[in-house]
Design a protein around this motif. Structure first.
Motif, short mmCIF file in Angstrom:
data_model
loop_
_atom_site.label_atom_id
_atom_site.label_comp_id
_atom_site.label_asym_id
_atom_site.label_seq_id
_atom_site.Cartn_x
_atom_site.Cartn_y
_atom_site.Cartn_z
N LYS A 7 0.78 -1.27 -0.21
CA LYS A 7 -0.07 -0.01 0.10
C LYS A 7 0.96 1.15 0.00
CE LYS A 7 -3.86 -1.61 2.35
NZ LYS A 7 -5.07 -1.76 3.73
N ILE A 8 0.55 2.05 -0.73
CA ILE A 8 1.33 3.46 -0.97
C ILE A 8 0.38 4.35 -0.41
CG2 ILE A 8 2.25 5.23 -2.43
CD1 ILE A 8 2.98 2.99 -4.31
N ILE A 9 0.81 5.04 0.73
CA ILE A 9 -0.03 6.09 1.49
C ILE A 9 0.31 7.53 1.38
CG2 ILE A 9 -1.19 6.75 3.68
CD1 ILE A 9 -0.58 3.62 4.43
N GLY A 10 -0.18 8.30 0.74
CA GLY A 10 0.17 9.68 0.84
C GLY A 10 0.14 10.43 2.12
N ARG A 16 -2.94 5.79 -1.95
CA ARG A 16 -2.96 6.21 -3.32
C ARG A 16 -3.00 4.87 -4.44
NH1 ARG A 16 2.20 9.66 -3.82
NH2 ARG A 16 1.47 9.67 -6.09
N GLU A 17 -2.19 3.91 -3.78
CA GLU A 17 -2.30 2.47 -4.62
C GLU A 17 -2.02 1.41 -3.67
OE1 GLU A 17 0.38 1.97 -8.27
OE2 GLU A 17 1.75 0.60 -6.69
N HIS A 18 -2.83 0.25 -3.77
CA HIS A 18 -3.10 -0.95 -3.01
C HIS A 18 -2.92 -1.85 -4.22
CE1 HIS A 18 -5.28 -3.83 -0.37
NE2 HIS A 18 -4.01 -4.03 -0.27
N ILE A 19 -1.88 -3.03 -3.94
CA ILE A 19 -1.86 -4.01 -4.81
C ILE A 19 -1.66 -5.34 -3.86
CG2 ILE A 19 -0.65 -2.80 -6.78
CD1 ILE A 19 1.77 -4.47 -5.65
N ILE A 20 -2.42 -6.39 -4.48
CA ILE A 20 -2.15 -7.70 -3.74
C ILE A 20 -1.67 -8.71 -4.87
CG2 ILE A 20 -3.25 -9.81 -2.94
CD1 ILE A 20 -5.21 -7.91 -1.55
N ASN A 21 -0.47 -9.41 -4.63
CA ASN A 21 0.13 -10.41 -5.48
C ASN A 21 -0.15 -11.72 -5.03
OD1 ASN A 21 1.51 -8.27 -7.06
ND2 ASN A 21 3.13 -8.12 -5.44
N GLU A 22 -0.34 -12.68 -6.09
CA GLU A 22 -0.51 -14.08 -5.89
C GLU A 22 0.72 -14.79 -6.68
OE1 GLU A 22 -4.38 -15.65 -7.01
OE2 GLU A 22 -5.40 -14.02 -5.45
N PHE A 23 1.27 -15.97 -5.83
CA PHE A 23 2.37 -16.65 -6.54
C PHE A 23 2.15 -18.00 -6.63
CE2 PHE A 23 3.75 -12.84 -4.04
CZ PHE A 23 4.75 -12.30 -4.86
N PHE A 35 -6.10 -2.01 -6.82
CA PHE A 35 -7.32 -1.54 -6.23
C PHE A 35 -7.32 -0.16 -6.03
CE2 PHE A 35 -6.36 -5.72 -4.17
CZ PHE A 35 -7.67 -6.30 -4.27
N GLU A 36 -8.57 0.31 -6.18
CA GLU A 36 -9.04 1.77 -6.20
C GLU A 36 -8.88 2.23 -4.57
OE1 GLU A 36 -9.43 3.91 -8.48
OE2 GLU A 36 -10.21 2.59 -10.31
N GLU A 37 -8.96 3.42 -4.40
CA GLU A 37 -8.91 4.03 -3.04
C GLU A 37 -9.99 3.52 -2.27
OE1 GLU A 37 -8.64 8.37 -2.72
OE2 GLU A 37 -6.58 8.40 -3.98
N SER A 38 -11.21 3.43 -2.84
CA SER A 38 -12.36 2.75 -2.15
C SER A 38 -12.18 1.36 -1.76
CB SER A 38 -13.52 3.02 -3.23
OG SER A 38 -13.37 2.32 -4.34
N GLY A 39 -11.27 0.56 -2.26
CA GLY A 39 -11.18 -0.76 -2.15
C GLY A 39 -11.60 -1.70 -3.35
N GLU A 40 -12.18 -1.09 -4.27
CA GLU A 40 -12.74 -1.82 -5.39
C GLU A 40 -11.69 -2.16 -6.47
OE1 GLU A 40 -15.83 0.54 -7.06
OE2 GLU A 40 -17.23 -0.04 -5.30
#
Length: 258
Positions: A7-10, A16-23, A35-40
């Motif tokens: 998560k990148i938090i301003g 500002r950005e949220h990613i989830i990775n799978e391996f 993900f959007e800021e809203s979590g969608e």
């Protein structure tokens, strides 16, 4: 370690950005969800690999799982990239690049249109540090000559037109972990960039300056023990940040690989 979530938090505290990775079972990233800021969900990227672990495909899908574009790569038996293709949402070729390794010294780089017709060609001769460039008709129009220091780092790069006149010069200087690049166009300094790395090779400071030596952009990075950035500061004038972002990272437990 593999990053499960970032998560990148301003400075305002908003994500500002949220990613989830799978391996996969081999520890290779096979899916990233943005993900959007809203979590969608904003969009998703799926990755594919060849038997040697080279990534051969990145396919992007929107929030409704519609295909919106991809990047594809091919590699030779020596794991050298020989092709890159970018496709649009209509699955049409947008960019097409090909690398041909004629021998240990000579590499040909081709840019093609969607029909595979060569639009541009660069021939690189590694031993001499020379690149020659040709247009879509196969006509020579430019040459780049590079010189290197004893550590094989570029120290000077001159670009010549077809008449042998210098159109651009790049000068590189090194002091400890800092690299300075000066771009000269038409005998005038166009810009100066300085980049400093830590002992692990991570960028920790970057600044771009105009011909008067004034900062026009700078960035600072702070890293965790695994070499991943956890704080980024950037701005125009040195010491006066316009944004400071905090990066929160969750690492994957090796016992729970997807």
């Amino acid at each position: 370690m593999n990053i499960k979530s970032r998560k990148i938090i301003g400075g305002n505290g908003k994500v500002r950005e949220h990613i989830i990775n799978e391996f996969n079972l081999n520890g290779l990233k096979e899916k990233t969800v943005f993900f959007e800021e809203s979590g969608e969900i904003r969009y998703t990227v799926l990755f594919e690999y060849d038997p040697n672990g080279n990534c051969i495909s990145e396919k992007q899908y929107d929030s409704e799982n519609n295909f919106v574009g991809s990047l594809e790569w091919k590699f030779d038996k020596l794991n050298r990239q020989i092709e890159q293709i970018e496709r649009t949402a209509e699955n049409e070729i947008w960019d097409w690049y090909e690398n041909q390794y004629l021998d240990d010294n000579t590499v040909v780089y081709l840019a093609k249109d969607k029909n595979g017709i060569v639009q541009h060609k660069t021939v690189e001769y590694k031993d001499s540090g020379v690149q020659k460039r040709y247009d879509s008709n196969g006509n020579f129009y430019s040459k780049i000559v590079s010189t290197y220091d004893q550590n094989k780092r570029a120290i000077n790069r001159k670009t010549f037109d077809k008449n042998g006149q210098i159109t651009q010069e790049d000068i590189y200087e090194y002091l400890d972990n800092t690299e300075k690049w000066t771009l000269i166009v038409e005998n005038k300094i166009a810009k100066v960039e300085e980049r400093t790395k830590d002992d692990d090779g991570n960028d920790i400071f970057y600044v771009r300056k105009d011909d008067n030596g004034n900062s026009t952009e700078y960035v600072k990075w702070t890293y965790d023990d695994f070499g991943n950035a956890i704080k980024v500061e950037n701005g125009i004038e040195l010491g006066k940040p316009t944004n400071i972002s905090e990066i929160k990272i969750e690492y994957l437990n090796k016992n729970n690989v997807c």
